[in-house]
Design a protein around this motif. Structure first.
Motif, mmCIF file in Angstrom:
data_model
loop_
_atom_site.group_PDB
_atom_site.id
_atom_site.type_symbol
_atom_site.label_atom_id
_atom_site.label_comp_id
_atom_site.label_asym_id
_atom_site.label_seq_id
_atom_site.Cartn_x
_atom_site.Cartn_y
_atom_site.Cartn_z
ATOM 1 N N ALA A 109 0.657 -1.285 -0.105
ATOM 2 C CA ALA A 109 0.096 0.020 0.059
ATOM 3 C C ALA A 109 0.706 1.390 -0.110
ATOM 4 C CB ALA A 109 -1.044 -0.160 1.180
ATOM 5 N N THR A 110 2.094 1.192 0.929
ATOM 6 C CA THR A 110 2.853 2.497 0.709
ATOM 7 C C THR A 110 4.344 1.979 0.935
ATOM 8 O OG1 THR A 110 3.144 2.450 3.163
ATOM 9 C CG2 THR A 110 1.288 3.564 2.099
ATOM 10 N N PRO A 111 5.289 2.925 0.367
ATOM 11 C CA PRO A 111 6.639 2.421 0.532
ATOM 12 C C PRO A 111 7.141 1.965 1.910
ATOM 13 C CG PRO A 111 6.480 4.481 -0.981
ATOM 14 C CD PRO A 111 4.955 4.121 -0.269
ATOM 15 N N TYR A 112 6.588 2.621 2.956
ATOM 16 C CA TYR A 112 6.749 2.050 4.220
ATOM 17 C C TYR A 112 6.570 0.872 4.603
ATOM 18 C CZ TYR A 112 7.012 1.791 9.351
ATOM 19 O OH TYR A 112 6.969 1.014 10.561
ATOM 20 N N GLU A 113 5.263 0.562 4.269
ATOM 21 C CA GLU A 113 4.798 -0.742 4.377
ATOM 22 C C GLU A 113 5.736 -1.976 3.573
ATOM 23 O OE1 GLU A 113 2.357 -3.965 5.357
ATOM 24 O OE2 GLU A 113 2.772 -2.067 6.101
ATOM 25 N N ALA A 114 6.000 -1.439 2.304
ATOM 26 C CA ALA A 114 6.894 -2.572 1.797
ATOM 27 C C ALA A 114 8.344 -2.585 2.524
ATOM 28 C CB ALA A 114 7.343 -1.959 0.291
ATOM 29 N N LEU A 115 8.931 -1.488 2.931
ATOM 30 C CA LEU A 115 10.132 -1.726 3.736
ATOM 31 C C LEU A 115 10.024 -2.451 5.011
ATOM 32 C CD1 LEU A 115 12.747 -0.776 4.596
ATOM 33 C CD2 LEU A 115 11.795 1.260 5.717
ATOM 34 N N ARG A 116 8.733 -2.538 5.669
ATOM 35 C CA ARG A 116 8.576 -3.100 6.898
ATOM 36 C C ARG A 116 8.133 -4.689 6.667
ATOM 37 N NH1 ARG A 116 4.696 -5.900 9.230
ATOM 38 N NH2 ARG A 116 3.258 -5.309 7.511
ATOM 39 N N ARG A 117 7.669 -5.098 5.537
ATOM 40 C CA ARG A 117 7.611 -6.198 4.908
ATOM 41 C C ARG A 117 8.941 -6.933 4.457
ATOM 42 N NH1 ARG A 117 2.716 -6.490 0.715
ATOM 43 N NH2 ARG A 117 3.067 -8.533 0.549
ATOM 44 N N TRP A 118 9.685 -6.039 3.974
ATOM 45 C CA TRP A 118 11.099 -6.522 3.416
ATOM 46 C C TRP A 118 11.884 -6.825 4.790
ATOM 47 C CZ3 TRP A 118 16.336 -5.317 3.765
ATOM 48 C CH2 TRP A 118 17.005 -6.148 2.696
ATOM 49 N N ILE A 119 11.871 -6.015 5.797
ATOM 50 C CA ILE A 119 12.700 -6.139 6.851
ATOM 51 C C ILE A 119 12.006 -7.466 7.623
ATOM 52 C CG2 ILE A 119 13.074 -5.489 9.292
ATOM 53 C CD1 ILE A 119 14.759 -3.981 6.939
#
Length: 214
Positions: A109-119
């Motif tokens: 949904a957002t770049p931050y969500e992508a970052l969180r999921r990748w971490i």
């Protein structure tokens, strides 16, 4: 393996990153292959990764063969030594983690969500190792290039995710990928053998702390 190396090995070793003649596993992994050969090898590597997570890197080859639905001879044709197999599994898992970054940017949904999921994926990569640290600290020349390979593939992916989240205004803009990955790695130390230690929760708090105040 839902992953490939442990924090103390990833960030604690040096190495030029050069692949020497003895690094046969890495050379084989880099050599172009037909699509069907790549699929067959992926099946073997996925099976080996799962067995390594469950039983450690010293698990019998027959267990890996059974998991993959092939004969033991097939394993040895692809990976003549256990070191070859461990290197190939490691590289396979690094590639999966690296390829997940762009996909998450497109689907979250957002770049931050992508970052969180990748971490989250990165944490899985770090904490589901059973015996790999000791193997990677051995004198086997085939492991020499893996540290640089790990950093070369994953640091840029993390950097792209951080940049996207910063550009969207969700996180502060002065964060470096290597520093974040090292911090995550340090939080994961010991998580594989201490059931009282919840590394994922602490990493989640770290990632939440990256966000800009509302």
């Amino acid at each position: 393996m839902a992953g490939g190396v442990v924090p103390g090995v990833v960030f604690g070793r040096g190495g030029s990153g050069a692949v020497n003649d003895s690094d046969q596993g890495a050379v084989r992994a880099a050599r172009p292959k037909r699509a069907d050969a790549r699929r067959n090898e992926k099946t073997l590597l996925d099976a080996a990764a799962a067995v390594f997570v469950a039983s450690g890197v010293d698990a019998p080859v027959r267990d890996i063969a059974a998991k993959a639905g092939v004969g033991v001879g097939t394993i040895y044709r692809h990976f003549p030594t256990r070191a070859d197999l461990i290197i190939a599994v490691y590289r396979h898992q690094v590639e999966a983690c690296a390829e997940a970054g762009p996909t998450l940017l497109e689907t979250s949904a957002t770049p931050y969500e992508a970052l969180r999921r990748w971490i989250d994926l990165f944490v899985d990569f770090l904490v589901t190792k059973h015996g790999l640290a000791a193997v990677l600290q051995s004198d086997d020349a085939g492991f020499d290039a893996l540290h640089s390979y790990f950093l070369d593939r994953l640091v840029p992916v993390c950097g792209r995710l951080l940049d996207a989240a910063a550009e969207s205004g969700e996180i502060r803009p002065d964060l470096e990928a290597y520093g974040l990955m090292r911090g995550v790695g340090n939080l994961c130390i010991g998580a594989d053998h201490d059931p009282r230690y919840d590394a994922r929760r602490l990493v989640g708090l770290l990632v939440e702390g990256l966000r800009r105040p509302d």
